[in-house]
Motif scaffolding. Structure first.
Motif, PDB file in Angstrom:
ATOM      1  N   TYR A  36       0.838  -1.203   0.000  1.00 47.83           N
ATOM      2  CA  TYR A  36       0.000   0.000   0.000  1.00 47.83           C
ATOM      3  C   TYR A  36       0.873   1.252   0.000  1.00 47.83           C
ATOM      4  CZ  TYR A  36      -3.545   3.351   1.659  1.00 47.83           C
ATOM      5  OH  TYR A  36      -4.378   4.424   1.801  1.00 47.83           O
ATOM      6  N   GLN A  37       1.911   1.232   0.817  1.00 48.08           N
ATOM      7  CA  GLN A  37       2.780   2.405   0.899  1.00 48.08           C
ATOM      8  C   GLN A  37       3.561   2.606  -0.396  1.00 48.08           C
ATOM      9  OE1 GLN A  37       5.068   2.051   4.503  1.00 48.08           O
ATOM     10  NE2 GLN A  37       3.322   2.523   5.798  1.00 48.08           N
ATOM     11  N   TRP A  38       3.938   1.521  -1.043  1.00 47.93           N
ATOM     12  CA  TRP A  38       4.623   1.664  -2.333  1.00 47.93           C
ATOM     13  C   TRP A  38       3.696   2.329  -3.352  1.00 47.93           C
ATOM     14  CZ3 TRP A  38       8.962   2.462  -4.325  1.00 47.93           C
ATOM     15  CH2 TRP A  38       9.222   2.240  -5.678  1.00 47.93           C
ATOM     16  N   ASP A  43       1.933   7.635  -5.862  1.00 50.06           N
ATOM     17  CA  ASP A  43       0.715   8.413  -6.108  1.00 50.06           C
ATOM     18  C   ASP A  43      -0.364   7.614  -6.841  1.00 50.06           C
ATOM     19  OD1 ASP A  43       2.300  10.542  -5.082  1.00 50.06           O
ATOM     20  OD2 ASP A  43       3.127  10.843  -7.081  1.00 50.06           O
ATOM     21  N   ARG A  44      -0.528   6.368  -6.409  1.00 56.13           N
ATOM     22  CA  ARG A  44      -1.507   5.504  -7.065  1.00 56.13           C
ATOM     23  C   ARG A  44      -2.616   5.051  -6.123  1.00 56.13           C
ATOM     24  NH1 ARG A  44       3.443   3.065  -9.871  1.00 56.13           N
ATOM     25  NH2 ARG A  44       3.508   1.513  -8.172  1.00 56.13           N
ATOM     26  N   VAL A  45      -2.805   5.756  -4.995  1.00 56.62           N
ATOM     27  CA  VAL A  45      -3.878   5.412  -4.064  1.00 56.62           C
ATOM     28  C   VAL A  45      -5.010   6.425  -4.231  1.00 56.62           C
ATOM     29  CG1 VAL A  45      -4.545   5.137  -1.657  1.00 56.62           C
ATOM     30  CG2 VAL A  45      -2.295   4.352  -2.423  1.00 56.62           C
ATOM     31  N   GLU A  46      -6.105   5.966  -4.760  1.00 58.23           N
ATOM     32  CA  GLU A  46      -7.236   6.856  -5.016  1.00 58.23           C
ATOM     33  C   GLU A  46      -7.784   7.415  -3.709  1.00 58.23           C
ATOM     34  OE1 GLU A  46     -11.631   6.794  -7.223  1.00 58.23           O
ATOM     35  OE2 GLU A  46     -10.309   5.033  -7.285  1.00 58.23           O
ATOM     36  N   GLY A  47      -7.982   8.719  -3.682  1.00 55.03           N
ATOM     37  CA  GLY A  47      -8.563   9.371  -2.519  1.00 55.03           C
ATOM     38  C   GLY A  47      -7.572   9.711  -1.425  1.00 55.03           C
ATOM     39  N   ASP A 401      -6.948  -3.271   9.790  1.00 51.73           N
ATOM     40  CA  ASP A 401      -6.724  -3.835   8.457  1.00 51.73           C
ATOM     41  C   ASP A 401      -5.474  -3.265   7.785  1.00 51.73           C
ATOM     42  OD1 ASP A 401      -7.461  -1.274   7.750  1.00 51.73           O
ATOM     43  OD2 ASP A 401      -9.230  -1.853   6.598  1.00 51.73           O
ATOM     44  N   GLY A 402      -4.761  -2.368   8.489  1.00 53.18           N
ATOM     45  CA  GLY A 402      -3.516  -1.820   7.956  1.00 53.18           C
ATOM     46  C   GLY A 402      -3.683  -0.834   6.824  1.00 53.18           C
ATOM     47  N   LYS A 403      -4.888  -0.318   6.614  1.00 52.88           N
ATOM     48  CA  LYS A 403      -5.131   0.526   5.445  1.00 52.88           C
ATOM     49  C   LYS A 403      -5.433   1.985   5.770  1.00 52.88           C
ATOM     50  CE  LYS A 403      -6.709  -3.339   2.614  1.00 52.88           C
ATOM     51  NZ  LYS A 403      -7.828  -3.939   1.845  1.00 52.88           N
ATOM     52  N   SER A 404      -5.393   2.346   7.045  1.00 49.90           N
ATOM     53  CA  SER A 404      -5.568   3.749   7.417  1.00 49.90           C
ATOM     54  C   SER A 404      -4.826   3.988   8.727  1.00 49.90           C
ATOM     55  CB  SER A 404      -7.057   4.108   7.546  1.00 49.90           C
ATOM     56  OG  SER A 404      -7.707   3.263   8.474  1.00 49.90           O
ATOM     57  N   PHE A 405      -4.569   5.285   9.019  1.00 48.31           N
ATOM     58  CA  PHE A 405      -3.603   5.597  10.058  1.00 48.31           C
ATOM     59  C   PHE A 405      -4.001   6.847  10.840  1.00 48.31           C
ATOM     60  CE2 PHE A 405      -1.706   3.595   6.397  1.00 48.31           C
ATOM     61  CZ  PHE A 405      -0.981   2.552   6.940  1.00 48.31           C
ATOM     62  N   PHE A 406      -3.589   6.863  12.100  1.00 48.93           N
ATOM     63  CA  PHE A 406      -3.680   8.061  12.926  1.00 48.93           C
ATOM     64  C   PHE A 406      -2.308   8.729  12.976  1.00 48.93           C
ATOM     65  CE2 PHE A 406      -7.414   6.490  15.659  1.00 48.93           C
ATOM     66  CZ  PHE A 406      -8.298   7.365  15.059  1.00 48.93           C
ATOM     67  N   TYR A 407      -2.304  10.027  12.815  1.00 50.50           N
ATOM     68  CA  TYR A 407      -1.111  10.841  13.064  1.00 50.50           C
ATOM     69  C   TYR A 407      -1.098  11.225  14.546  1.00 50.50           C
ATOM     70  CZ  TYR A 407       2.448  14.280  11.578  1.00 50.50           C
ATOM     71  OH  TYR A 407       3.608  14.984  11.389  1.00 50.50           O
ATOM     72  N   VAL A 408      -2.285  11.582  15.048  1.00 51.03           N
ATOM     73  CA  VAL A 408      -2.479  12.029  16.430  1.00 51.03           C
ATOM     74  C   VAL A 408      -3.261  10.958  17.180  1.00 51.03           C
ATOM     75  CG1 VAL A 408      -3.645  13.767  17.855  1.00 51.03           C
ATOM     76  CG2 VAL A 408      -2.433  14.456  15.768  1.00 51.03           C
ATOM     77  N   ASN A 409      -2.870  10.701  18.427  1.00 49.33           N
ATOM     78  CA  ASN A 409      -3.500   9.630  19.210  1.00 49.33           C
ATOM     79  C   ASN A 409      -4.038  10.180  20.534  1.00 49.33           C
ATOM     80  OD1 ASN A 409      -2.715   6.928  17.690  1.00 49.33           O
ATOM     81  ND2 ASN A 409      -0.933   8.280  17.617  1.00 49.33           N
ATOM     82  N   PRO A 410      -5.242  10.747  20.511  1.00 50.86           N
ATOM     83  CA  PRO A 410      -5.826  11.348  21.713  1.00 50.86           C
ATOM     84  C   PRO A 410      -6.285  10.279  22.693  1.00 50.86           C
ATOM     85  CG  PRO A 410      -7.431  11.304  19.967  1.00 50.86           C
ATOM     86  CD  PRO A 410      -6.161  10.787  19.361  1.00 50.86           C
ATOM     87  N   LEU A 411      -6.602  10.696  23.900  1.00 43.77           N
ATOM     88  CA  LEU A 411      -7.138   9.773  24.899  1.00 43.77           C
ATOM     89  C   LEU A 411      -8.607  10.032  25.172  1.00 43.77           C
ATOM     90  CD1 LEU A 411      -3.936   9.814  25.378  1.00 43.77           C
ATOM     91  CD2 LEU A 411      -4.505   8.834  27.597  1.00 43.77           C
ATOM     92  N   GLU A 412      -9.159  11.007  24.486  1.00 44.07           N
ATOM     93  CA  GLU A 412     -10.594  11.300  24.604  1.00 44.07           C
ATOM     94  C   GLU A 412     -11.030  11.969  23.317  1.00 44.07           C
ATOM     95  OE1 GLU A 412     -13.318  14.447  27.092  1.00 44.07           O
ATOM     96  OE2 GLU A 412     -11.797  13.321  28.218  1.00 44.07           O
ATOM     97  N   ARG A 431      -9.342   7.149  11.225  1.00 42.97           N
ATOM     98  CA  ARG A 431      -8.005   7.118  10.627  1.00 42.97           C
ATOM     99  C   ARG A 431      -8.056   7.557   9.168  1.00 42.97           C
ATOM    100  NH1 ARG A 431      -8.510   3.011  14.239  1.00 42.97           N
ATOM    101  NH2 ARG A 431      -6.893   2.846  15.848  1.00 42.97           N
ATOM    102  N   GLN A 432      -6.931   8.088   8.691  1.00 37.54           N
ATOM    103  CA  GLN A 432      -6.841   8.606   7.331  1.00 37.54           C
ATOM    104  C   GLN A 432      -6.083   7.618   6.441  1.00 37.54           C
ATOM    105  OE1 GLN A 432      -8.445  11.858   7.074  1.00 37.54           O
ATOM    106  NE2 GLN A 432      -8.939  11.032   9.096  1.00 37.54           N
ATOM    107  N   LYS A 433      -6.392   7.628   5.139  1.00 40.05           N
ATOM    108  CA  LYS A 433      -5.709   6.725   4.213  1.00 40.05           C
ATOM    109  C   LYS A 433      -4.221   7.029   4.103  1.00 40.05           C
ATOM    110  CE  LYS A 433      -9.468   5.431   1.066  1.00 40.05           C
ATOM    111  NZ  LYS A 433      -9.898   5.440  -0.358  1.00 40.05           N
ATOM    112  N   TRP A 434      -3.884   8.311   4.090  1.00 38.76           N
ATOM    113  CA  TRP A 434      -2.485   8.717   3.910  1.00 38.76           C
ATOM    114  C   TRP A 434      -2.386  10.174   4.295  1.00 38.76           C
ATOM    115  CZ3 TRP A 434       1.287   5.424   3.641  1.00 38.76           C
ATOM    116  CH2 TRP A 434       2.563   5.822   3.250  1.00 38.76           C
TER     117      TRP A 434
END
Length: 673
Positions: A36-38, A43-47, A401-412, A431-434
């Motif tokens: 996915y990261q490759w 620049d081949r991940v739609e959205g 599922d390994g397909k989206s990510f958090f940059y920021v990790n709040p506790l509330e 979580r965001q795609k990228w």
């Protein structure tokens, strides 16, 4: 520091991770995240936000070839080199120019590092072929003098190293060196390693205390620990000396960044120096300040240098900074960086839950720092934090599922506030795609893929088990070797089995961490003279012969945790942990308005039961408590009557699994009745 306690990570080619929990995460990285990261880097991940990383290397490679044929090739476009280059809005506006952030090159380097670690556990000819072709492209962009950074290769080579504070050249070099060493160690291929060495040689020719050399240092640290790693694999002392120069030069007066930007002392922004950890010489720094990722990368480099040079003063500085983080500035999840202003550490005990930054990369940096402290001294306090951070502050950064990510990790989290409150817009409820600034996803990939090197380290005669995960390990002792097979129920139960096999009698030591969350543990019967406890580790020293088995059972039960009373955000609240796992309430299970929930003071935990979040097998907790009843007809903003409460039962899930079932509220800290 006791030299006998020094250790180093096991070579990953001698560690086969078989652990049920972590192997699943590693396979997720291998099958989903790395491919996915490759695609994202190309620049081949739609959205998803475009990266332009590999596109920049293609342009830089083309320019390098043209310059080798024609000496007077002009720069492509005039830009303001004191600012970032941001992404264009439309694909059809692309020109032959640099796109992205100044540190965009590092996304490739972190990807190749993750690929390298993955190949040690699962050879993959096709993936290795893709990696080799990517390396060819990157190396084609390298300049004859060794310089390799597409931002300046494309824009203006006359401006090289003219903005060390902001422009990340040395940061990009650091990641390049880390990835190059990892790929060489995994495959034996040295093309990228040679490129990293050539770049390091050029940097060494530019920086130093000698007359005529630049007296600067990185604005964003990582080169410091990367240079030590380059030294470890090549034996070239100049790389060690260069790391030592960068660390020792930092914070010296006159401040280099003042000179770089021609700032008069009366106009100096002291907060900026705190942001870059450049306010004092490193041995005088006692409080963790500034940008949390930069800080932990610096501290990791300091620890590396202290280990190699046996510098006691530098080690003591690392201990002081560790204590500052862990005792006064760390979230219960292992998250660090309490404020989005500068992605930075705040003042002592300022740990807001709903505006927390707690960047995924910062937690990863804390794991780096922890292992390096363990390499100098096997003290369970370092491994306890490493474990807590890995299972919570790091894994929360990636969807199941390994397909989206958090940059920021709040506790509330209140999803409405994330959208409508400008103070909380850095917090996301899903979580965001990228990301355009995509440091976190590849950082997770390289850490999880190399998890075996954090679980185990070794000295000449001792195998240290810092994290309990299943694996097959070959431990060399002199001319012989021990085969150690570990099976573990972590993080859901504390059962661990070690099977030690020696083809010939071998006297050796296995050091086992006793987790801080465990009040009671048992181990197979040992002779008194075979065991000793020191700094939270159980040392078993004996002559191993044939096949022997050790059974350990660490009692793992749920506990209520209170914050230090100086943490104002958590007054009257508690958190619940079980073993290394931090738990949270989520609206999906408990309805909205989580702030109206309060749990019983004692014996509130009713049940620990197996369950699932999506396809993730977990242990859920059920707790007793009550929730305020809000009547629809109540419209008054203030009232004199107390709230009415209704007894209910609430469900808690592991913090790292939240936000995998759609947007809803979430809270780690819960009011206590």
């Amino acid at each position: 520091m006791n030299q006998k306690e020094y250790s180093k990570p096991l070579n990953l080619r001698r560690v086969d991770v078989t652990d049920t929990f972590w192997k699943k995460e590693m396979e997720l990285i291998r099958k989903e995240v790395i491919p996915y990261q490759w695609e994202a880097l190309n620049d081949r991940v739609e959205g998803a936000a475009p990266s332009y990383c590999m596109r920049n290397f293609k342009i830089a490679s083309k320019l390098t070839k043209e310059r080798s044929l024609h000496k007077d090739v002009p720069k492509l476009i005039d830009i303001n080199l004191n600012g970032f280059e941001f992404l264009p809005e439309e694909e059809n506006k692309l020109e032959n120019r640099f796109y992205g952030y100044v540190f965009q090159d590092s996304d490739f380097s972190k990807w190749i590092e993750a690929v390298a670690y993955s190949l040690t556990q699962h050879p993959d000819e096709q993936l290795e072929k893709i990696a080799d072709e990517a390396i060819d492209l990157v190396c084609e962009a390298q300049q004859p003098n060794g310089y390799l950074d597409t931002f300046y290769i494309i824009n203006d080579m006359n401006k090289v190293f003219t903005n060390l504070r902001d422009h990340h050249e040395l940061y990009c070099f650091g990641h390049l060196a880390e990835g190059a060493v990892a790929y060489y160690q995994a495959t034996g291929k040295d093309k990228l390693l040679d490129a990293a060495r050539r770049y390091a040689d050029y940097i060494d020719s530019v920086f130093g205390t000698e007359e005529g050399k630049c007296k600067g240092y990185p604005g964003h640290e990582i080169a410091e620990m990367a240079l030590v790693r380059l030294y470890d694999v090549t034996g070239e002392t100049k790389y060690l000396k260069l790391s030592e120069y960068f660390i020792n030069q930092r914070g010296q007066k006159p401040y280099y960044f003042d000179l770089e930007f021609k700032v008069e002392p009366k106009d100096r922004d002291e907060l900026r120096y705190l942001y870059n950890q450049a306010h004092l010489p490193v041995r005088e720094q006692k409080e963790a300040v500034g940008h949390a990722v930069r800080a932990t990368y610096l501290y990791s480099g300091m620890a590396d240098l202290a280990r190699v040079t046996k510098d006691e003063s530098l080690y003591e500085a690392c201990v002081n900074l560790w204590d500052s983080i862990v005792d006064r500035k760390m979230y219960i999840t292992g998250g660090i960086g309490g404020t989005h202003m500068g992605e930075a550490f705040s003042f002592d005990y300022d740990l807001p839950n709903d505006t927390a930054y707690a960047e995924t990369c910062a937690s990863i940096g804390l794991v780096f720092f922890a292992r390096r402290m363990l390499e100098m001294k096997a003290d369970s306090r370092f491994a306890d934090v490493m474990e807590r951070t890995l299972y919570n502050g790091v894994l929360s950064g990636m969807a199941l599922d390994g397909k989206s990510f958090f940059y920021v990790n709040p506790l509330e989290v209140n999803p409405l506030a994330c959208k409508k409150d400008e103070r909380k817009q850095h917090v996301k409820a899903s979580r965001q795609k990228w990301f355009g600034c995509a440091c976190c996803p590849p950082n997770i990939a390289r850490l999880v893929s190399s998890i075996g090197s954090y679980a185990y380290t070794e000295s000449e005669n001792t195998l240290y088990v810092h994290l309990y995960m299943g694996a097959n390990i070959q431990k060399t002792v002199g001319d012989h070797s021990l085969h150690v097979k570990i099976e573990s129920g972590f993080p859901w139960n504390g059962n661990v089995t070690l099977e030690i096999e020696a083809s010939t009698p071998i006297e050796s030591t296995i050091a086992l961490r006793i987790p801080d969350w465990c009040d009671t543990y048992t181990i197979s019967k040992l002779q008194d003279d075979e065991r000793t406890i020191r700094d939270g580790y159980l040392y078993i020293t004996k002559t191993w012969e044939g096949k022997e088995e050790l059974q350990l059972d660490f009692l793992m039960k749920s506990k209520i945790v209170h914050a230090n009373p100086n943490v104002r955000e958590n007054t009257g609240k508690v958190a619940i942990v079980r073993g290394p796992i931090v738990y949270c309430l989520e609206g999906v299970d408990n309805g909205e308005d989580l702030h109206l929930i309060q749990i019983e003071e004692k014996n509130c935990i009713i049940e620990e039961a197996l369950g699932k979040i999506e396809e993730e097998s977990i242990i859920k907790l059920t707790v007793s408590g009550e929730k305020a009843v809000v009547k629809d007809e109540e419209v008054a903003l203030y009232r004199t009557k107390p709230l009415e409460y209704k007894k209910e039962v609430f469900t808690l899930i592991p913090y790292y699994t939240w936000a995998n079932r759609g947007e809803s509220e979430m809270s780690v800290w819960i009011r206590q009745k």
